[in-house]
Design an enzyme around this catalytic site. Sequence first.
Site, short mmCIF file in Angstrom:
data_model
loop_
_atom_site.label_atom_id
_atom_site.label_comp_id
_atom_site.label_asym_id
_atom_site.label_seq_id
_atom_site.Cartn_x
_atom_site.Cartn_y
_atom_site.Cartn_z
N LYS A 121 0.83 -1.21 0.00
CA LYS A 121 0.00 0.00 0.00
C LYS A 121 0.87 1.25 0.00
CE LYS A 121 -1.55 2.04 3.58
NZ LYS A 121 -2.17 2.40 4.87
N ASP A 139 -6.32 1.05 0.85
CA ASP A 139 -6.44 1.09 2.31
C ASP A 139 -7.86 0.68 2.67
OD1 ASP A 139 -8.01 3.26 1.67
OD2 ASP A 139 -6.93 4.68 2.94
#
Length: 223
Positions: A121, A139
């Site tokens: 991420k 996320d």
Amino acid sequence: MKTAERYAKVVERFRAEMPVAETELHYDNPYQLLVAVILSAQCTDKRVNMVTPAFFEAFPTPEALAAATPEDVFEKIKSVSYPNNKTRSLLGMARKLVDDYGSEVPDDIDSLMTLPGVGRKTANVILSVVYDKPAMAVDTHVFRVAERLGLTTRSKTPLATEQALVKNIPEEYIATAHHWLILHGRYVCKSRKPDCGNCFLKDLCRAYPKFKKEEELKKELKK
């Protein structure tokens, strides 16, 4: 509605309603954004932005951070979540940047993910924000909004969500779409109480009928 049509309409709506979408983290260079994203894990951007000015004043470069002590770093970030773990990650990241990458933040996902504290991420945030590459950082907001809108269907992992979004969103919009989904999830399509009344996507949203029915039931019970 077919998948391609749903994606096309969602992208068109975001382009019209949210023409400017960018990170809310404050930074001046790739090193600063990398630090801010590491600090933002399970922490609000607002809190991170309160911490980083003093942090960057104390450690303006990867070299300065690499030479710091854990105590010095901890003191500057103790108000964020998990400061002990993030202290170790920041020091490890800085030292590897200096030793292996000439203090330059890499521009490819494999190199980025060799840095302590940097998962997929975080790496994708750097690639999309700093290097304007078609990378999709997933996320909790992106994961939730994509599922509710019907852009994904019962995705079990962030990677599965990432792959579906990258496959179906036109490449030129992927980096911006990351921010569209995050900001929409942060301010409108909230986890516990989505603000469907102010959502410009509710007519396209697969989850909206459920939320509408729940809201109507609550109103009936209050009568």
